[in-house]
Design an enzyme around this catalytic site. Sequence first.
Site, PDB file in Angstrom:
ATOM      1  N   SER A 163      14.601 -45.234   1.531  1.00 35.84           N
ATOM      2  CA  SER A 163      13.683 -44.812   0.476  1.00 35.84           C
ATOM      3  C   SER A 163      13.438 -45.964  -0.490  1.00 35.84           C
ATOM      4  O   SER A 163      14.374 -46.608  -0.941  1.00 35.84           O
ATOM      5  CB  SER A 163      14.275 -43.658  -0.330  1.00 35.84           C
ATOM      6  OG  SER A 163      14.616 -42.604   0.512  1.00 35.84           O
ATOM      7  N   HIS A 194       9.275 -41.871   4.231  1.00 37.68           N
ATOM      8  CA  HIS A 194       9.729 -42.580   5.428  1.00 37.68           C
ATOM      9  C   HIS A 194       8.589 -42.575   6.438  1.00 37.68           C
ATOM     10  O   HIS A 194       8.046 -41.527   6.766  1.00 37.68           O
ATOM     11  CB  HIS A 194      10.942 -41.887   6.030  1.00 37.68           C
ATOM     12  CG  HIS A 194      12.082 -41.771   5.068  1.00 37.68           C
ATOM     13  ND1 HIS A 194      12.966 -42.802   4.846  1.00 37.68           N
ATOM     14  CD2 HIS A 194      12.443 -40.794   4.246  1.00 37.68           C
ATOM     15  CE1 HIS A 194      13.837 -42.428   3.934  1.00 37.68           C
ATOM     16  NE2 HIS A 194      13.543 -41.208   3.548  1.00 37.68           N
ATOM     17  N   HIS A 216      17.418 -38.117   9.167  1.00 38.10           N
ATOM     18  CA  HIS A 216      18.646 -37.723   8.489  1.00 38.10           C
ATOM     19  C   HIS A 216      19.176 -36.448   9.149  1.00 38.10           C
ATOM     20  O   HIS A 216      18.396 -35.672   9.698  1.00 38.10           O
ATOM     21  CB  HIS A 216      18.368 -37.434   7.005  1.00 38.10           C
ATOM     22  CG  HIS A 216      17.769 -38.596   6.269  1.00 38.10           C
ATOM     23  ND1 HIS A 216      16.436 -38.921   6.364  1.00 38.10           N
ATOM     24  CD2 HIS A 216      18.329 -39.500   5.428  1.00 38.10           C
ATOM     25  CE1 HIS A 216      16.201 -39.991   5.607  1.00 38.10           C
ATOM     26  NE2 HIS A 216      17.326 -40.360   5.031  1.00 38.10           N
ATOM     27  N   TYR A 218      19.987 -33.847   7.755  1.00 39.74           N
ATOM     28  CA  TYR A 218      19.442 -32.641   7.121  1.00 39.74           C
ATOM     29  C   TYR A 218      18.066 -32.264   7.678  1.00 39.74           C
ATOM     30  O   TYR A 218      17.537 -31.203   7.346  1.00 39.74           O
ATOM     31  CB  TYR A 218      19.406 -32.783   5.597  1.00 39.74           C
ATOM     32  CG  TYR A 218      18.612 -33.941   5.042  1.00 39.74           C
ATOM     33  CD1 TYR A 218      17.228 -33.957   5.093  1.00 39.74           C
ATOM     34  CD2 TYR A 218      19.255 -35.017   4.444  1.00 39.74           C
ATOM     35  CE1 TYR A 218      16.497 -35.010   4.577  1.00 39.74           C
ATOM     36  CE2 TYR A 218      18.545 -36.081   3.920  1.00 39.74           C
ATOM     37  CZ  TYR A 218      17.172 -36.065   3.987  1.00 39.74           C
ATOM     38  OH  TYR A 218      16.463 -37.115   3.482  1.00 39.74           O
ATOM     39  N   GLU A 219      17.493 -33.117   8.520  1.00 37.60           N
ATOM     40  CA  GLU A 219      16.237 -32.739   9.176  1.00 37.60           C
ATOM     41  C   GLU A 219      16.507 -31.860  10.403  1.00 37.60           C
ATOM     42  O   GLU A 219      15.573 -31.414  11.067  1.00 37.60           O
ATOM     43  CB  GLU A 219      15.460 -33.997   9.579  1.00 37.60           C
ATOM     44  CG  GLU A 219      14.925 -34.740   8.357  1.00 37.60           C
ATOM     45  CD  GLU A 219      14.384 -36.119   8.691  1.00 37.60           C
ATOM     46  OE1 GLU A 219      13.334 -36.180   9.338  1.00 37.60           O
ATOM     47  OE2 GLU A 219      15.021 -37.117   8.311  1.00 37.60           O
ATOM     48  N   ALA A 246      18.893 -45.307  -0.504  1.00 33.36           N
ATOM     49  CA  ALA A 246      18.916 -44.907  -1.909  1.00 33.36           C
ATOM     50  C   ALA A 246      20.158 -44.052  -2.088  1.00 33.36           C
ATOM     51  O   ALA A 246      20.479 -43.259  -1.212  1.00 33.36           O
ATOM     52  CB  ALA A 246      17.680 -44.100  -2.237  1.00 33.36           C
ATOM     53  N   MET A 340      22.911 -39.583   1.780  1.00 32.96           N
ATOM     54  CA  MET A 340      22.822 -38.673   2.932  1.00 32.96           C
ATOM     55  C   MET A 340      22.397 -39.400   4.205  1.00 32.96           C
ATOM     56  O   MET A 340      21.797 -38.792   5.098  1.00 32.96           O
ATOM     57  CB  MET A 340      21.799 -37.567   2.627  1.00 32.96           C
ATOM     58  CG  MET A 340      22.095 -36.803   1.351  1.00 32.96           C
ATOM     59  SD  MET A 340      20.767 -35.663   0.952  1.00 32.96           S
ATOM     60  CE  MET A 340      21.217 -35.198  -0.731  1.00 32.96           C
ATOM     61  N   SER A 341      22.693 -40.671   4.306  1.00 36.83           N
ATOM     62  CA  SER A 341      22.210 -41.420   5.482  1.00 36.83           C
ATOM     63  C   SER A 341      23.222 -42.497   5.871  1.00 36.83           C
ATOM     64  O   SER A 341      24.386 -42.440   5.498  1.00 36.83           O
ATOM     65  CB  SER A 341      20.861 -42.066   5.153  1.00 36.83           C
ATOM     66  OG  SER A 341      21.025 -43.058   4.168  1.00 36.83           O
ATOM     67  N   ASN A 364      20.161 -42.901  -9.287  1.00 38.53           N
ATOM     68  CA  ASN A 364      20.609 -41.964 -10.319  1.00 38.53           C
ATOM     69  C   ASN A 364      22.121 -42.016 -10.433  1.00 38.53           C
ATOM     70  O   ASN A 364      22.806 -42.431  -9.493  1.00 38.53           O
ATOM     71  CB  ASN A 364      20.192 -40.536  -9.927  1.00 38.53           C
ATOM     72  CG  ASN A 364      20.721 -40.143  -8.550  1.00 38.53           C
ATOM     73  OD1 ASN A 364      20.197 -40.574  -7.520  1.00 38.53           O
ATOM     74  ND2 ASN A 364      21.769 -39.370  -8.528  1.00 38.53           N
ATOM     75  N   HIS A 376      14.509 -35.059  -5.514  1.00 35.46           N
ATOM     76  CA  HIS A 376      14.114 -36.044  -4.503  1.00 35.46           C
ATOM     77  C   HIS A 376      12.990 -36.932  -5.049  1.00 35.46           C
ATOM     78  O   HIS A 376      12.965 -38.139  -4.773  1.00 35.46           O
ATOM     79  CB  HIS A 376      13.683 -35.326  -3.223  1.00 35.46           C
ATOM     80  CG  HIS A 376      13.374 -36.259  -2.081  1.00 35.46           C
ATOM     81  ND1 HIS A 376      14.291 -37.173  -1.593  1.00 35.46           N
ATOM     82  CD2 HIS A 376      12.254 -36.435  -1.343  1.00 35.46           C
ATOM     83  CE1 HIS A 376      13.734 -37.857  -0.605  1.00 35.46           C
ATOM     84  NE2 HIS A 376      12.503 -37.431  -0.440  1.00 35.46           N
TER      85      HIS A 376
HETATM   86  N1  HPA Z   1      23.338 -37.743  -3.902  1.00 37.59           N
HETATM   87  C1  HPA Z   1      23.051 -37.808  -2.574  1.00 37.59           C
HETATM   88  N2  HPA Z   1      22.102 -38.553  -2.077  1.00 37.59           N
HETATM   89  C2  HPA Z   1      21.359 -39.296  -2.934  1.00 37.59           C
HETATM   90  C3  HPA Z   1      21.593 -39.268  -4.310  1.00 37.59           C
HETATM   91  C4  HPA Z   1      22.647 -38.445  -4.816  1.00 37.59           C
HETATM   92  O1  HPA Z   1      22.912 -38.378  -6.015  1.00 37.59           O
HETATM   93  N3  HPA Z   1      20.704 -40.110  -4.878  1.00 37.59           N
HETATM   94  C5  HPA Z   1      19.941 -40.632  -3.871  1.00 37.59           C
HETATM   95  N4  HPA Z   1      20.348 -40.131  -2.694  1.00 37.59           N
END
Ligand code: HPA
Length: 402
Positions: A163, A194, A216, A218-219, A246, A340-341, A364, A376
């Site tokens: 990302s 993506h 990912h 989660y897809e 990210a 998550m990747s 973040n 997101h």
């Molecule tokens: N948690 C999980 N995945 C992320 C985050 C997060 O805070 N920020 C960007 N991807």
Amino acid sequence: MKDLLDAARQAYEQAYAPYSNFQVGAALRAPSGRIYVGANVENAAYPIGNCAEPSAIAAMIAAGERRITECAVVAAGERLCTPCGGCRQRLAEFAGPDLKIHLGSPDGYRQTLTLGELLPYAFDLEEGDETPMEAKELHDRAADVVRARIPDAAPRVGLILGSGLGGFADGIEAGTAIDYADLPGFPQPSVEGHGGRLVLGTVGGLKVACLQGRVHLYEGVPVQAILPMIRTLRAIGCETLIVTNAAGSLREDVGPGSLVLIEDHINMLGQNPLTGAVRDRFLDLSEAYDKGYRERVQLVAAREQIELATGVYLATPGPSFETPAEIRAFKALGADLVGMSTVPEVIAARHAGLDVIGFSIVTNLAAGMSGNALSHNETLSEAGAAGAKLSRLLTAFCKELA
Ligand code: HPA
């Protein structure tokens, strides 16, 4: 083999398949030499029902045995009937990739395949088809597509653009893009941000292959889906993989917009791409992220005056963000970043013999640390800003490697 096929045929004759009229019988041999049989059972909720193989497995389990040494499946029809994708996994629970699966029709024997040959494939083969082992593997076929389209590509470094870094691919000199849809075995990402293209060209004099977009967990894709794509990079010549993502930061001193060099990871996905019939799956990961490269990257970052923290990346399956309690737990485990990747790709890359370098863009502070709700969209917009910094670092590093 004949006794096993006979047993499967007898079970086939008893199968209860009034909705599909497609009867299947299976027979398994266990280490005791005993044979366990099963037949498919349908009901009014068809296609929900029981396949023949798990019925036979259940009989074996109920008798106290836990291993399958040989298997037979019998069904009628022109098409060769192989165990379905789910049944292959169920067989793999009790047998290795060498398990022989004899396929027969009510009239007799047709063909024998091993579980290892069948497992990468979701459903059945046509009779007389090449078996998967004889057929070219997906990554070799994808590599053929790349070579046909870009004969002089010969990339040395593969990059996965997470990302916010998609724009890096736009800076590739003489870049040529191939859609994942044209590359056998490349899973199509569905998430906003993506793209789903392999871009080949030159950065700072270094030939690169950029994966613009990744899937990912989660897809809803199986974790093994990543394997062909990574192996393709190796097959077209890459020796090194640079992964980017990210991530949320678990450290107050590494806030949004920071760049972090990944030193190591913690796999909390509960899954591993080497699960199943993969050779050499007991892979050493004591230096998953190459130490020599990490040192070189830090020198380049210092020279370019780009601040670069270091940290441990923890992967969660998502797609919901974490709870504050989970973040506290992850901190106690030693994580600096959460995302998550990346972890499946890194494991696949090490397995394929690629050296790995990893970067996170902090979008973040992790859940509960800033008082802000996570989204997101925020992830994507923050990633864009820091992405420019990482692009600059990557370009300088490619020059260094060239
Ligand atoms: N948690 C999980 N995945 C992320 C985050 C997060 O805070 N920020 C960007 N991807």
